[in-house]
Scaffold this active site. Structure first.
Site, PDB file in Angstrom:
ATOM      1  N   SER A  89       0.828  -1.198   0.000  1.00  0.00           N
ATOM      2  CA  SER A  89       0.000   0.000   0.000  1.00  0.00           C
ATOM      3  C   SER A  89       0.876   1.267   0.000  1.00  0.00           C
ATOM      4  O   SER A  89       1.781   1.403  -0.826  1.00  0.00           O
ATOM      5  CB  SER A  89      -0.957  -0.071   1.200  1.00  0.00           C
ATOM      6  OG  SER A  89      -2.027   0.809   1.060  1.00  0.00           O
ATOM      7  N   ASP A 218      -9.234  -5.917  -4.229  1.00  0.00           N
ATOM      8  CA  ASP A 218      -8.751  -4.897  -3.293  1.00  0.00           C
ATOM      9  C   ASP A 218      -9.710  -3.712  -3.294  1.00  0.00           C
ATOM     10  O   ASP A 218      -9.918  -3.078  -4.329  1.00  0.00           O
ATOM     11  CB  ASP A 218      -7.343  -4.450  -3.722  1.00  0.00           C
ATOM     12  CG  ASP A 218      -6.660  -3.558  -2.694  1.00  0.00           C
ATOM     13  OD1 ASP A 218      -7.364  -2.823  -1.977  1.00  0.00           O
ATOM     14  OD2 ASP A 218      -5.422  -3.585  -2.628  1.00  0.00           O
ATOM     15  N   HIS A 246      -7.393  -6.190   0.150  1.00  0.00           N
ATOM     16  CA  HIS A 246      -6.250  -5.310   0.367  1.00  0.00           C
ATOM     17  C   HIS A 246      -5.191  -5.943   1.262  1.00  0.00           C
ATOM     18  O   HIS A 246      -4.007  -5.738   1.072  1.00  0.00           O
ATOM     19  CB  HIS A 246      -6.723  -3.987   0.985  1.00  0.00           C
ATOM     20  CG  HIS A 246      -5.651  -2.936   1.014  1.00  0.00           C
ATOM     21  ND1 HIS A 246      -5.017  -2.483  -0.126  1.00  0.00           N
ATOM     22  CD2 HIS A 246      -5.095  -2.253   2.044  1.00  0.00           C
ATOM     23  CE1 HIS A 246      -4.115  -1.560   0.196  1.00  0.00           C
ATOM     24  NE2 HIS A 246      -4.136  -1.411   1.509  1.00  0.00           N
TER      25      HIS A 246
END
EC number: 3.1.1.-
Length: 268
Positions: A89, A218, A246
């Protein structure tokens, strides 16, 4: 027997994990356990003000303070040691900056559904693109601050409970969500500082090996945005994890562990 043992030794890798916004080293626990069982070394970093790092948000106002634990760790590695750097991320930005600063110490940078900046433009461009491409009402109950004004991306973020439940941890087990709700902390996005030219260069970061792992399903970094980042700066390879959501390191630790080991062996 000796040669077999030596071959085994050569295949062991040192994985270094860089977490995303609001998270800490704790979010890698399942994946770290799998890799350690297979004999690898694992270092999961708590960035400044994250996880068990005791600094408060106001004590990590600069990106250098936020990334200091990662940079100090990279600095401490022996000159001839290479690690496999894995960013998740927002952690992709720290990964790219560590690759820039220590190109000789990274065998491959792996971007797990992560921001992967182009060496030609500042990392802030990705942050701006991300917020531009998000659908309305996406953020649910996340708490933002806007020090640059509402027309700019937020300055800091804290994921809300509903956001964690419905977006970030949508495919996870209930105990993973409980852990996250107990441990998330607010994070700066450092958009202004990330707008600096020459934070990353073609000679250093651009010369490194990059692999992007697309996490399908995600809901935080939607697949369209992941694909846009890939086309924006082609990595050496693209891998996929289906139905991961995610938090792929929690939902598919076994599959991801295998994948990371394959990538590490290839780019050794």
């Amino acid at each position: 027997m000796q040669t077999h043992h030596m071959q085994q030794q050569q295949q062991l890798h040192h994985f270094v994990f860089v977490h995303g916004s609001c998270h800490g080293a704790w979010c890698w626990f399942k994946l770290a356990a799998k890799l350690k069982l297979d004999g690898h070394r694992v270092t999961a970093i708590d960035l400044g003000g994250s996880g068990v790092d005791t600094r408060r948000l106001h004590e990590v106002r600069l990106v250098s303070e936020y990334l200091e634990p990662l940079m100090s760790f990279m600095e401490s590695l022996p000159e001839n040691e290479k690690v496999v750097l894995v960013g998740h991320s927002y952690g992709g930005i720290g990964t790219s900056l560590a690759m820039e600063r220590f190109p000789a110490k990274v065998s491959v940078g792996i971007f797990l559904s992560a921001y992967m900046p182009h060496h030609d433009s500042p990392p802030a461009v990705l942050i701006q693109e991300y917020f531009k491409r998000l659908p309305q009402d996406f953020a649910m109950d996340c708490e933002f601050t806007f020090e640059e004004g509402l027309e700019h991306p937020p300055s800091s973020v804290l994921f809300g409970t509903s956001f964690l439940k419905e977006k970030a941890y949508s495919n996870c087990q209930l105990e993973d969500l409980e852990l996250a709700m107990a441990l998330v902390k607010p994070s700066w996005l450092y958009t202004k500082e990330m707008g600096g030219e020459d934070l990353i260069t073609e000679e250093r970061y651009g010369s490194g090996k990059r692999v992007f792992i697309v996490c399908e399903g995600d809901n935080v970094l939607p697949v369209e945005i992941q694909k846009w980042m890939i086309s924006n700066y082609e990595p050496h390879e693209v891998k996929r994890i289906e139905e991961a959501g995610h938090m792929a390191m929690l939902t598919k630790p076994h599959q991801l562990s295998q994948l990371l080991q394959e990538i590490a062996a290839k780019y050794n």
